[in-house]
Scaffold this motif. Sequence first.
Motif, short mmCIF file in Angstrom:
data_model
loop_
_atom_site.label_atom_id
_atom_site.label_comp_id
_atom_site.label_asym_id
_atom_site.label_seq_id
_atom_site.Cartn_x
_atom_site.Cartn_y
_atom_site.Cartn_z
N LYS A 8 -37.98 67.82 48.51
CA LYS A 8 -36.76 68.29 49.16
C LYS A 8 -36.86 68.14 50.68
N ASP A 9 -37.99 68.51 51.22
CA ASP A 9 -38.19 68.45 52.67
C ASP A 9 -39.28 67.43 52.98
N HIS A 11 -41.35 65.19 55.45
CA HIS A 11 -41.79 64.95 56.82
C HIS A 11 -42.65 63.69 56.76
N GLN A 48 -40.40 63.64 61.84
CA GLN A 48 -39.92 63.91 60.48
C GLN A 48 -39.34 62.65 59.86
N HIS A 73 -36.33 62.00 46.09
CA HIS A 73 -35.41 63.01 46.62
C HIS A 73 -34.00 62.77 46.06
#
Length: 145
Positions: A8-9, A11, A48, A73
């Motif tokens: 989801k996140d 980096h 990121q 994702h």
Amino acid sequence: MKIVSNFKDIHIGSYVKMRVDELDIDLVRICNFLKCSEAEVAEMYRKQSIECNILLKWSKLLNYDFFRLYSQHIILYAPPVKASDSTKISSLPKFRKNIYTKNLIEYILELMRSGEKSADSIMREYGIPKTTLYKWKAKHDENNS
């Protein structure tokens, strides 16, 4: 140490740095390949997001498809396609959406094992068919026995 990716996140700089550390690649080699300074490499590790053409170079240098992180994702978090949208013809290349990588399967199974998400919520939120989910679980249980 086994790390389960959080799709989801993302980096991307952290993932690039992790792969560089795994392969123990010399910074001079990286700078020569990317045609940049040591400071620019250090800055990329902190970012990121990285421009696609640079990420492609990292993927080649480190022999790892960093774009797959973004594909996973999309598989997990993209809204479902409306029926009217799926009938439109596109001249873009076509790819199967539901190609699940080993990391993605491990991520989903870990969500179930930890109790963070139930099988029903995974099927509902990520659109993974019940039979697929239970085949993964059975295969994983079989491999661990």
